[in-house]
Design a protein around this motif. Structure first.
Motif, PDB file in Angstrom:
ATOM      1  N   ASN A  89     -34.005 -50.751  61.802  1.00 39.42           N
ATOM      2  CA  ASN A  89     -34.411 -52.030  62.386  1.00 39.42           C
ATOM      3  C   ASN A  89     -34.477 -53.110  61.309  1.00 39.42           C
ATOM      4  O   ASN A  89     -34.035 -54.246  61.500  1.00 39.42           O
ATOM      5  N   GLY A  90     -35.024 -52.763  60.164  1.00 39.94           N
ATOM      6  CA  GLY A  90     -35.111 -53.754  59.081  1.00 39.94           C
ATOM      7  C   GLY A  90     -33.754 -54.068  58.465  1.00 39.94           C
ATOM      8  O   GLY A  90     -33.495 -55.205  58.035  1.00 39.94           O
ATOM      9  N   TYR A  91     -32.869 -53.078  58.403  1.00 38.09           N
ATOM     10  CA  TYR A  91     -31.556 -53.308  57.811  1.00 38.09           C
ATOM     11  C   TYR A  91     -30.747 -54.266  58.671  1.00 38.09           C
ATOM     12  O   TYR A  91     -29.987 -55.093  58.139  1.00 38.09           O
ATOM     13  N   SER A  92     -30.918 -54.157  59.991  1.00 38.69           N
ATOM     14  CA  SER A  92     -30.139 -55.026  60.891  1.00 38.69           C
ATOM     15  C   SER A  92     -30.850 -56.334  61.173  1.00 38.69           C
ATOM     16  O   SER A  92     -30.314 -57.189  61.865  1.00 38.69           O
ATOM     17  N   SER A  93     -32.066 -56.546  60.685  1.00 42.17           N
ATOM     18  CA  SER A  93     -32.838 -57.750  60.973  1.00 42.17           C
ATOM     19  C   SER A  93     -32.800 -58.680  59.780  1.00 42.17           C
ATOM     20  O   SER A  93     -32.671 -58.245  58.633  1.00 42.17           O
ATOM     21  N   THR A 142     -32.792 -44.814  48.037  1.00 45.09           N
ATOM     22  CA  THR A 142     -31.556 -45.327  48.663  1.00 45.09           C
ATOM     23  C   THR A 142     -31.882 -46.376  49.698  1.00 45.09           C
ATOM     24  O   THR A 142     -31.233 -47.439  49.763  1.00 45.09           O
ATOM     25  N   THR A 143     -32.872 -46.110  50.599  1.00 46.08           N
ATOM     26  CA  THR A 143     -33.212 -47.086  51.651  1.00 46.08           C
ATOM     27  C   THR A 143     -33.784 -48.359  51.045  1.00 46.08           C
ATOM     28  O   THR A 143     -33.519 -49.468  51.534  1.00 46.08           O
ATOM     29  N   SER A 144     -34.568 -48.237  49.963  1.00 48.93           N
ATOM     30  CA  SER A 144     -35.127 -49.441  49.327  1.00 48.93           C
ATOM     31  C   SER A 144     -34.018 -50.289  48.716  1.00 48.93           C
ATOM     32  O   SER A 144     -34.040 -51.531  48.785  1.00 48.93           O
ATOM     33  N   GLN A 145     -32.995 -49.619  48.115  1.00 47.97           N
ATOM     34  CA  GLN A 145     -31.874 -50.361  47.520  1.00 47.97           C
ATOM     35  C   GLN A 145     -31.113 -51.113  48.590  1.00 47.97           C
ATOM     36  O   GLN A 145     -30.735 -52.271  48.399  1.00 47.97           O
ATOM     37  N   LEU A 146     -30.889 -50.454  49.745  1.00 47.80           N
ATOM     38  CA  LEU A 146     -30.146 -51.119  50.824  1.00 47.80           C
ATOM     39  C   LEU A 146     -30.938 -52.272  51.400  1.00 47.80           C
ATOM     40  O   LEU A 146     -30.366 -53.331  51.718  1.00 47.80           O
ATOM     41  N   ALA A 154     -19.657 -53.562  54.340  1.00 41.76           N
ATOM     42  CA  ALA A 154     -18.481 -52.936  53.704  1.00 41.76           C
ATOM     43  C   ALA A 154     -18.856 -52.385  52.337  1.00 41.76           C
ATOM     44  O   ALA A 154     -18.373 -51.308  51.927  1.00 41.76           O
ATOM     45  N   ASN A 155     -19.719 -53.095  51.625  1.00 45.84           N
ATOM     46  CA  ASN A 155     -20.129 -52.617  50.305  1.00 45.84           C
ATOM     47  C   ASN A 155     -21.179 -51.494  50.413  1.00 45.84           C
ATOM     48  O   ASN A 155     -21.348 -50.700  49.480  1.00 45.84           O
ATOM     49  N   ASP A 156     -21.996 -51.463  51.530  1.00 42.24           N
ATOM     50  CA  ASP A 156     -23.100 -50.497  51.681  1.00 42.24           C
ATOM     51  C   ASP A 156     -22.705 -49.261  52.459  1.00 42.24           C
ATOM     52  O   ASP A 156     -23.568 -48.435  52.808  1.00 42.24           O
ATOM     53  N   ALA A 157     -21.430 -49.098  52.772  1.00 41.30           N
ATOM     54  CA  ALA A 157     -21.031 -47.960  53.629  1.00 41.30           C
ATOM     55  C   ALA A 157     -21.369 -46.643  52.962  1.00 41.30           C
ATOM     56  O   ALA A 157     -21.876 -45.700  53.602  1.00 41.30           O
ATOM     57  N   ALA A 158     -21.099 -46.548  51.667  1.00 42.96           N
ATOM     58  CA  ALA A 158     -21.371 -45.280  50.968  1.00 42.96           C
ATOM     59  C   ALA A 158     -22.877 -44.989  50.942  1.00 42.96           C
ATOM     60  O   ALA A 158     -23.326 -43.843  51.152  1.00 42.96           O
ATOM     61  N   SER A 159     -23.693 -46.020  50.693  1.00 37.86           N
ATOM     62  CA  SER A 159     -25.153 -45.823  50.665  1.00 37.86           C
ATOM     63  C   SER A 159     -25.691 -45.441  52.048  1.00 37.86           C
ATOM     64  O   SER A 159     -26.610 -44.609  52.188  1.00 37.86           O
ATOM     65  N   ILE A 160     -25.110 -46.043  53.066  1.00 33.68           N
ATOM     66  CA  ILE A 160     -25.561 -45.708  54.432  1.00 33.68           C
ATOM     67  C   ILE A 160     -25.252 -44.258  54.751  1.00 33.68           C
ATOM     68  O   ILE A 160     -26.067 -43.529  55.328  1.00 33.68           O
ATOM     69  N   ARG A 161     -24.064 -43.808  54.342  1.00 34.21           N
ATOM     70  CA  ARG A 161     -23.731 -42.392  54.574  1.00 34.21           C
ATOM     71  C   ARG A 161     -24.688 -41.493  53.777  1.00 34.21           C
ATOM     72  O   ARG A 161     -25.080 -40.417  54.234  1.00 34.21           O
ATOM     73  N   GLU A 162     -25.056 -41.942  52.585  1.00 29.73           N
ATOM     74  CA  GLU A 162     -25.996 -41.150  51.791  1.00 29.73           C
ATOM     75  C   GLU A 162     -27.363 -41.046  52.489  1.00 29.73           C
ATOM     76  O   GLU A 162     -28.003 -39.986  52.499  1.00 29.73           O
ATOM     77  N   VAL A 163     -27.795 -42.164  53.096  1.00 23.15           N
ATOM     78  CA  VAL A 163     -29.058 -42.143  53.840  1.00 23.15           C
ATOM     79  C   VAL A 163     -28.998 -41.160  55.016  1.00 23.15           C
ATOM     80  O   VAL A 163     -29.909 -40.362  55.264  1.00 23.15           O
TER      81      VAL A 163
END
Length: 666
Positions: A89-93, A142-146, A154-163
């Motif tokens: 919710n916070g990532y998309s807000s 990882t979530t705090s970095q994102l 596009a730049n956060d795709a790898a981090s999102i997969r890691e989450v």
């Protein structure tokens, strides 16, 4: 149980035959056996309780721990789900209001994980818990970095997969931990089965021990109790069969040895007493046979007395109507002479029947009417005075041996005189029937607690069969017309009312002897209050106007009273249903109430109680009518002072009773 071969002579002195106490008596043996059994049973119970507490403690700790770890596992899973929800919710807000919630949820997740890892866990579970904490730390970084970055997908795709990988890995770790906890639960259950089996074995051992103890006690009881008791029982059966010369071997233990010796002593004493006891039994048997005959006779008279009492009441009601209406007819001057003679016959026969019923009622009555302290000699004096001339005229000599000392008894002098007159008349008639002359002897005296009268004649006597029926009502040996068969029955009843006894000794050709015994009066009894006397008869034609209520269930009696009182100026109301008395009393005023005692519904006593409650002044002008004085005698205290008019009554008796009540009331 072994016994000594010694045989004890029952006649041997008691001190020489007294058993010596043994070191180990039967009582001590059983006390030791019971004490050992009790100690072993207590030890087994203590072991069972210890094992139960041990199992309960282990299972309780294991179950609490497993419950806590499983609860933490579930809470960590729920907290991880909330963290991921806040993260997405916070990532998309674009706002900042999600940050406090994210920090709070992440802190909650870390606290739960730290609580889990700090708990005492098995080694395999502890390793996975440490791995879980490391994965949560990586997920937080990882979530705090994102969340703190520029958020370019596009730049956060790898981090999102890691989450996503870390969250899935954490969930997988939690599942593995839960599986491990379940395995430990199965292990605890296996231990529970082992402990349960051990406890079952222990309980089974206790049960087997109890069964074994019962078998041992049964064996010990049979050897030390039942075998000696069986020997003693055989001795008892021998004595029971009549053989008092019993001998027995004395058991070595203290208890049964003393018992056997005591039994032998008892047999010796019984043997010595048997002869004298048999003599006493024979004497008592003869006395009991005589008492039984008297009891049977008294029972017959008592039953017949109850029957006669009821029959007398039923006869007196219609007899009242017959006698009363016959007198009414005789007062009419227009009655033809031919009918007058017939009506006079009806009246005379009614009076005859009245006397017969009075005799029956006297027979049925159970208590003396007037009790006083009297000297028996005075009753005999009156008897001799009354019958001396008649006996002399009949060639019968009477010999009276008067006691020199008073014989005080409590009773009714008239009734006792009636008894003696009946006996003397019977003797007189018996002597005349045999030879026309003879003698009668009268004596009296006093023993320790009773006074006695003896009447003896030299008449023909009687057989034993006739003697056994003398006191039965209507039994007579006289010819037709010379006796009713009630004299001796009434005499027997009177003596019983005086708590005395009457006996007859007779044999054919040897005369008859009658003996009467009465208890001595220690103190002068209080004389019973005589019944209230009625006024002397007055003229039949006198008038006394009054309002009279007559309550009687017999229509003929009510009609008779109504006609008689109406002719003498009374306003008479007759009530046959006693239950309607209260309503009748409320609807009119009366000066006098005449009421029958025995009625269906409310009886005369209940009517009197009702009058005393509702109209006390009218209750003082109350005349009770009854065909059986015994019914009134049962309520003597409550009817004290109430005038009683006995049925059947004549017209003059009725009028005098009514006039007496009205005059006394003013």
């Amino acid at each position: 149980m072994s016994v000594s071969p010694l045989t004890v002579d029952p006649l041997e002195p008691r001190q020489a035959r007294r058993a010596k106490p043994k070191p180990t008596s039967l009582q001590r043996r059983f006390v030791l056996m019971q004490a050992g059994t009790m100690m072993l049973a207590l030890w087994l119970i203590a072991m069972a309780l210890f094992l139960d507490f041990e199992i309960q403690g282990r299972l309780t700790a294991s179950l609490r721990h497993q419950n806590a770890t499983l609860s933490l596992n579930s809470q960590i899973s729920s907290s991880l789900a909330r963290v991921m929800a806040v993260f997405w919710n916070g990532y998309s807000s674009t706002g900042e209001d999600w940050r406090p919630r994210y920090a709070e949820q992440m802190s909650r997740l870390q606290q739960l994980t730290n609580s889990y890892t700090s708990a005492p866990l098995p080694e395999d579970v502890q390793a996975r818990a440490e791995l879980l904490r490391e994965q949560e730390a990586q997920l937080l970084a990882t979530t705090s970095q994102l969340l703190n970055g520029p958020r370019v997908y596009a730049n956060d795709a790898a981090s999102i997969r890691e989450v996503q990988r870390l969250s899935s890995f954490i969930l997988d770790t939690l599942q593995r931990i839960a599986d491990s906890e379940r395995k430990h639960l199965e292990t605890s259950m296996s231990e529970l089965d082992v402990y349960t089996s051990a406890l079952s074995v222990l309980l089974l051992g206790c049960a087997l021990f109890a069964v074994l103890a019962l078998v041992l006690f049964r064996y010990a009881h049979r050897r030390h109790l039942w075998e000696p008791l069986e020997q003693l029982r055989q001795m008892v059966l021998t004595v029971r069969g009549g053989n008092l010369d019993v001998t027995a071997a004395v058991p070595p233990n203290v208890e049964f040895g003393s018992l056997v010796q005591t039994f032998l002593e008892m047999a010796a004493e019984l043997r010595e007493m048997r002869h004298s006891l048999e003599q006493k039994v024979m004497e008592r048997t003869r006395e009991l046979e005589s008492a039984q005959q008297d009891l049977l006779q008294a029972a017959k008279l008592s039953s017949l007395g109850q029957l006669v009492s009821g029959v007398a009441h039923e006869i007196n009601n219609p007899l009242t109507s017959i006698l009363g209406f016959s007198e009414i007819l005789l007062t009419r001057p227009e009655l033809p002479a031919s009918l007058r003679a017939q009506v006079s016959t009806i009246r005379e026969e009614s009076l005859r029947l009245k006397n017969l019923v009075a005799n029956l009622s006297s027979f049925a009555r159970r208590s003396p009417q007037r009790t006083e302290r009297l000297d028996l000699r005075t009753v005999l004096d009156r008897l001799v005075e009354l019958r001396h001339y008649q006996l002399t005229a009949s060639n019968i000599q009477i010999h009276y041996d008067r006691s020199p000392i008073p014989i005080w008894v409590s009773g009714d002098a008239d009734q006792l005189l009636q008894v003696l007159l009946n006996l003397v008349v019977n003797s007189e008639q018996a002597i005349q029937a045999r030879r026309g002359q003879g003698s009668i002897w009268l004596t009296c005296g006093k023993s320790d607690d009773s006074g006695w009268i003896t009447l003896r004649d030299d008449g023909p006597g009687m057989s034993a069969e006739v003697r056994d029926h003398l006191f039965e009502p209507f039994f007579t040996t006289k010819s037709v017309g010379r006796g009713t068969g009630l004299g001796l029955s009434i005499s027997h009843g009177i003596i019983q009312q005086h708590h005395g006894k009457i006996t007859i000794q007779t044999k054919p050709g040897q005369g008859t002897t009658v003996r009467i015994t009465l208890p001595i009066a220690r103190e002068a009894p209080s004389a019973a209050a005589p019944p209230e006397p009625l006024a002397a008869p007055s003229r039949m034609g006198a008038r006394f106007p009054a309002r009279v209520l007559v309550v009687d269930d017999e229509p003929a009696v009510g009609d008779l009273v109504r006609q008689v009182l109406t002719r003498h100026g009374c306003e008479t109301t007759v009530l046959q249903d006693s239950n309607a008395f209260e309503s009748c009393l409320a609807g009119a005023s009366f000066d006098l109430v005449l009421c029958d005692l025995k009625m269906p519904g409310k009886n005369g006593l209940e009517i009197l109680r009702q009058l005393r409650r509702l109209r006390p002044e009218l209750a003082r002008r109350f005349l009770l009518m009854t065909g059986n004085l015994a019914d009134a005698g049962n309520n003597e205290k409550e009817l004290a002072g109430v005038p009683v008019l006995r049925k059947p009554f004549s017209l003059s008796q009725l009028l005098d009773a009514v006039r007496s009540i009205m005059d006394s009331a003013g």
